[in-house]
Design a protein around this motif. Sequence first.
Motif, PDB file in Angstrom:
ATOM      1  N   ASP A   1      17.996  57.807  52.731  1.00  0.00           N
ATOM      2  CA  ASP A   1      19.258  58.086  53.472  1.00  0.00           C
ATOM      3  C   ASP A   1      19.378  59.336  53.898  1.00  0.00           C
ATOM      4  N   ASP A   2      18.362  60.186  53.216  1.00  0.00           N
ATOM      5  CA  ASP A   2      18.359  61.725  53.518  1.00  0.00           C
ATOM      6  C   ASP A   2      17.743  62.318  54.621  1.00  0.00           C
ATOM      7  N   LEU A   3      18.119  61.834  55.756  1.00  0.00           N
ATOM      8  CA  LEU A   3      17.505  62.060  57.297  1.00  0.00           C
ATOM      9  C   LEU A   3      18.375  62.078  58.255  1.00  0.00           C
ATOM     10  N   ILE A   4      17.965  63.019  59.478  1.00  0.00           N
ATOM     11  CA  ILE A   4      18.613  63.115  60.531  1.00  0.00           C
ATOM     12  C   ILE A   4      17.793  62.353  61.688  1.00  0.00           C
ATOM     13  N   LEU A   5      17.997  61.497  62.535  1.00  0.00           N
ATOM     14  CA  LEU A   5      17.233  60.808  63.675  1.00  0.00           C
ATOM     15  C   LEU A   5      17.698  61.239  64.806  1.00  0.00           C
TER      16      LEU A   5
ATOM     17  N   LYS B   1      27.366  62.145  53.499  1.00  0.00           N
ATOM     18  CA  LYS B   1      28.353  62.497  52.419  1.00  0.00           C
ATOM     19  C   LYS B   1      28.234  64.226  52.283  1.00  0.00           C
ATOM     20  N   ASN B   2      27.036  64.927  52.536  1.00  0.00           N
ATOM     21  CA  ASN B   2      26.874  66.160  52.322  1.00  0.00           C
ATOM     22  C   ASN B   2      27.568  67.157  53.357  1.00  0.00           C
ATOM     23  N   LEU B   3      27.539  66.714  54.472  1.00  0.00           N
ATOM     24  CA  LEU B   3      28.134  67.406  55.646  1.00  0.00           C
ATOM     25  C   LEU B   3      29.457  67.130  55.960  1.00  0.00           C
ATOM     26  N   PHE B   4      29.977  65.919  55.918  1.00  0.00           N
ATOM     27  CA  PHE B   4      31.202  65.504  56.084  1.00  0.00           C
ATOM     28  C   PHE B   4      32.257  64.900  54.864  1.00  0.00           C
ATOM     29  N   GLY B   5      31.702  64.809  53.629  1.00  0.00           N
ATOM     30  CA  GLY B   5      32.259  64.325  52.644  1.00  0.00           C
ATOM     31  C   GLY B   5      32.269  62.770  52.581  1.00  0.00           C
ATOM     32  N   GLU B   6      32.369  62.190  51.451  1.00  0.00           N
ATOM     33  CA  GLU B   6      32.330  60.795  51.257  1.00  0.00           C
ATOM     34  C   GLU B   6      33.275  60.083  52.175  1.00  0.00           C
ATOM     35  N   GLY B   7      32.547  58.896  52.790  1.00  0.00           N
ATOM     36  CA  GLY B   7      33.227  58.131  53.511  1.00  0.00           C
ATOM     37  C   GLY B   7      33.808  58.655  54.988  1.00  0.00           C
ATOM     38  N   ALA B   8      33.589  59.859  55.315  1.00  0.00           N
ATOM     39  CA  ALA B   8      34.195  60.470  56.707  1.00  0.00           C
ATOM     40  C   ALA B   8      33.230  59.891  57.793  1.00  0.00           C
TER      41      ALA B   8
ATOM     42  N   ALA C   1      31.567  74.770  57.444  1.00  0.00           N
ATOM     43  CA  ALA C   1      31.348  75.446  56.334  1.00  0.00           C
ATOM     44  C   ALA C   1      30.196  74.914  55.424  1.00  0.00           C
ATOM     45  N   LEU C   2      29.929  73.434  55.683  1.00  0.00           N
ATOM     46  CA  LEU C   2      28.916  72.887  54.827  1.00  0.00           C
ATOM     47  C   LEU C   2      27.363  72.878  55.527  1.00  0.00           C
ATOM     48  N   ASN C   3      26.483  72.930  54.478  1.00  0.00           N
ATOM     49  CA  ASN C   3      25.005  72.721  55.165  1.00  0.00           C
ATOM     50  C   ASN C   3      24.192  71.973  54.233  1.00  0.00           C
TER      51      ASN C   3
END
Lengths: 396, 246
Positions: free
Chosen positions: A193-197, A153-160, A105-107
């Motif tokens: 840290d805001d990237l997908i590689l 953090k934004n897609l899975f939550g902190e520490g996931a 549900a997160l994006n």
Amino acid sequence: MNALLRNKLRAFLTMLGIIIGVASVIAMLGIGQGSKLSIQQQIAGMGLNLVTVVPGSQQRGGVQFGASTMQSLKETDVAAILSDCPAVLAASPEVRGNGQAVFGALNWPTSLYGENESYLQIRERSVTNGRMFTDRELSSAAKVCLMGQTVVKNLFGEGADPVGQVIRFKKIPFLVIGVLDSKGLNTFGQDQDDLILAPYTTVQKRVLAITWVQSIYTSAVDSKSTADAATQIEETVRRQHKIKASDQDDFTIRNQTELLSTFSSVSNILTILLGAIAGISLLVGGIGIMNIMYVSVTERTREIGLRMAIGGKGFDILLQFLTESILLSITGGIIGILLGIAASKIIGSTMGWPIVVLPSSEILSFAVCTVIGVFFGWYPARKAASLDPIDALRYE
Amino acid sequence: MKKLIEIIKLKKDYYVGEVTVHALRGVDMVVNEGEFVAIMGASGSGKSTMLNIIGCLDKPTEGEYILDGISISSLSKNDLSGLRNQKLGFVFQTYNLLPRTNALDNVELPLLYNKTVKTKERIERAKSALESVGLSDRMHHKPNQLSGGQQQRVAIARSLVNDPVVILADEATGNLDTRTSYEIMALFQELNNKGKTIVFVTHEPDIARCATRNIIFKDGVILRESEVKDRINALEMLASIPLEAD
């Protein structure tokens, strides 16, 4: 020399000026050097050895189309740079796409970077969890990706732990195979840290549907050879692109040297400023020595007279007082250096500042102390040596 | 007999502002080896100036001074220092010992300025000098732990240590009581008996009678010169002074 031991407290107080002066010189230079080094490290963290190749601006009929608009860079350029440029350690093509990453549900809006496996080395990053993609995944344009901490953090939550999950980027599913280390904001405030590689092949073929690369990131063998690397890359890419000697480059090469030199000059000014302030206190310490030596000469006039009467030559007296002042300043200098190092350590650990005490600043302070001893001891010693023995013996 | 000190038509002028002070106005004087000469005179008679010149601390304006065969008028300041170190021993009224420095180190001092004397020899000579003045048990005492008489004896040991041809004493008993003065004079007489030449400035007639010859200065010239006939033996004098007399 015994005279110094005879007056221990006074000798110590005299030395105190030098001790404080030297200690502050050492500590101030340490702070200056430390801040310079930490700036250097921060820039190196961004990739001090980094040499970037971006396409040139497109020009059609005399109209410029803005920076990096040409589609001139190719994978083959990367291969050529790696084989023909000895000053280049590693090279990676880069393709970038912006878009929405979705998990459940997160994006989160982020950038997708297509790179090769040298990325970690070039950007000085590491994988904290999971793994980097393999050569096989690179050549097969596998739909795998690594994530920065912000995206996690934004897609899975902190520490996931996202490893093994599948996310979507522009509706294309990617298997998360690793998480990148956290680097925080860079000097310009961008979140690193805001990237997908992902493998650049995947991004080229499956996301952007292009055959060229947007830029090439290379890493020189060390920070001193970035200029060499830039020259070599320029020659190689010109050859690759078959550019005539008379024509301009269809690409631009950038490195961090200028940025570094700007920051270095700022911190150099800081170091000089701090050093000058500390130097003034050293000068004051020297004047303290001169003052005490004058007092000592006056106080010991009769002793000087006696020494002359029993055969001490003017030169002997001069040497005696000069030795005393040099001994004072050198002893003070040594204590000051030790104290300065200790102070630097304490400041460094309590304030959390990076402090670097260079051996050169220790040697410099020591030399300055000796010079101070000679310089400020000279006049009182000359005064002592030029006394008339008859008057000196009668002095009350 | 060998002439150690020979002074010929010696004059010394001081210039104080625009006024010229004639401290010595033509002095002829000889001191032979083995003599014990006392120079006497009132204040301002020129006796101190004379001693300064004999001690090579000052140079004459006119005339000749020959010390142990060396004419000093042509010598430089450094040469004079060397001469003082090799040929002369000084004893002062105020002792002039280095404070907070023990007796042995004080006595060693003149030898420190003689580069030909090695450390070991220096200590040996200082020790034997202190022994000869009877202070072998006070070697490591500092001046403030010694009495006036003992301090003056350390100073005499210091003047002996370089084996000088002449010992010059400037009011050496001036700060001491009568008894201690005779103790010091007894020491000087003992040294003189061993062959040391001594030139002694004093204004006490009794002390002067311990010498072999008296020279009396007045207004920059020698007023009178005489052999001492009824010479005082300081040791006998000492025995005659009751201890509680001081």
